[in-house]
Motif scaffolding. Structure first.
Motif, PDB file in Angstrom:
ATOM      1  N   THR A  57      -9.168  -1.774   2.701  1.00  0.00           N
ATOM      2  CA  THR A  57      -8.585  -2.367   3.477  1.00  0.00           C
ATOM      3  C   THR A  57      -7.676  -3.561   2.610  1.00  0.00           C
ATOM      4  O   THR A  57      -7.097  -4.466   3.332  1.00  0.00           O
ATOM      5  N   THR A  58      -7.951  -3.716   1.469  1.00  0.00           N
ATOM      6  CA  THR A  58      -7.312  -5.259   0.245  1.00  0.00           C
ATOM      7  C   THR A  58      -6.296  -4.117   0.078  1.00  0.00           C
ATOM      8  O   THR A  58      -6.014  -3.424  -0.523  1.00  0.00           O
ATOM      9  N   SER A  63       0.906  -0.831  -0.090  1.00  0.00           N
ATOM     10  CA  SER A  63      -0.240  -0.155  -0.197  1.00  0.00           C
ATOM     11  C   SER A  63       1.464   0.816   0.209  1.00  0.00           C
ATOM     12  O   SER A  63       1.718   0.949   0.450  1.00  0.00           O
TER      13      SER A  63
END
Length: 233
Positions: A186-187, A163
Motif C-alpha cells: 500500500t506504500t 507505482s
C-alpha cells in the motif's frame, strides 16, 4: 518461438484483451529462470527493473514540461512523448548503467496531480549488467506506471510517488527471456530528483520480479534508491 510472435499467439488463444493473461502465460512458460540466478544477478535484475521505471518517469516529466510551455493555458488530459526528443536531457541512475534507445510514451492525466504512463511503442534500452542484447519494456493493458504529485511537497521531501507493473523482454543473443515487475504494498515508491536533474531514483518501496513457473523474488529500495534483497530468500 521468439519475440512477440509468442505473445500474439498467446493473446489470440487466451483472448486476454484489456488484461495481462497472455503475458503472464509467456512468463510462466518461457520466463526468466529465477532459481538459476545468483544473489548478485538478482540484485542486478532488480536494480535495472526499478531504474528503468525511474528513467521513464523522468522523461515523462520532461515531456509534460515541454507540452506545458508550448501551451500553458491548455488543460492537458493526454499526450504522447517520444523518448528520442529527450535523450540528451535524461537523468542517470546511481546504481545501474542504462542506455535508452527509443520508445513512445502515452501519458494520461486524470487530475491535476495524477498521471498514468503507458507505452505506445516498447521502450528499448540496453543494460550491460544483465544482457548483451536489447531490452524491451512494455506498458500496455493493465501494465502502467502510476505517478502522483504531492502539491504540498517538494522534490526534497520525496513526497511525489509512483507505482508500476510492466513486462520485460530481453533479446539477448540466445534464448529470449521474459519477466514481469511490479511494485507491492500500500506504500508506493517515493520519486526523487536531485536539484540539478542529473540523478533520479525511486526510494523506500517494495517490488517483485516474476519469472518461469511463477517463481518470484522481491526487494526493497533504500532512501537513496539502492536495491536491497531480503536477508533470507
Amino acid at each position: 518461438m521468439k519475440k512477440w510472435s509468442l505473445l500474439a499467439l498467446a493473446s489470440a488463444l487466451l483472448l486476454g484483451c484489456g488484461s495481462n493473461d497472455a503475458e503472464d502465460a509467456i512468463v510462466d512458460t518461457v520466463g526468466l529462470n529465477i532459481d538459476s540466478l545468483s544473489s548478485q544477478q538478482k540484485q542486478d535484475y532488480a536494480q535495472i527493473s526499478t531504474d528503468i521505471n525511474t528513467l521513464i518517469l523522468f522523461i515523462a516529466g520532461q515531456c509534460f514540461e515541454a507540452e506545458s510551455e508550448r501551451n500553458p493555458n491548455m488543460e492537458i488530459t493526454g499526450f504522447t512523448c517520444n523518448i528520442a526528443d529527450h535523450k540528451e536531457a535524461v537523468s542517470q541512475t546511481q546504481f545501474s548503467s542504462i542506455t535508452l534507445n527509443s520508445g513512445m510514451l502515452d501519458v494520461n492525466r486524470s487530475s491535476q496531480t495524477e498521471f498514468k504512463i503507458q507505452t505506445k511503442d516498447n521502450v528499448k534500452f540496453h543494460a550491460a549488467s544483465i544482457s548483451d542484447g536489447t531490452l524491451n519494456y512494455r506498458l500496455v493493458d493493465d501494465n502502467a506506471i502510476q505517478f502522483i504529485i504531492n502539491e504540498t511537497g517538494t522534490d526534497e521531501t520525496g513526497t511525489d510517488s509512483a507505482s508500476f507493473r510492466g513486462f520485460f523482454r530481453d533479446d539477448k543473443t540466445s534464448d529470449v527471456t521474459y519477466w514481469t515487475v511490479e511494485s507491492l504494498g500500500t506504500t508506493p515508491f517515493s520519486y526523487y530528483e536531485d536539484t540539478n536533474n542529473q540523478h533520479s531514483w525511486l526510494a523506500n518501496g517494495t517490488a517483485k520480479i516474476t519469472g518461469k513457473d511463477d517463481k518470484t523474488f522481491d526487494w526493497i529500495t533504500t532512501a537513496i534508491g539502492e536495491v536491497e534483497l531480503p536477508l533470507t530468500e
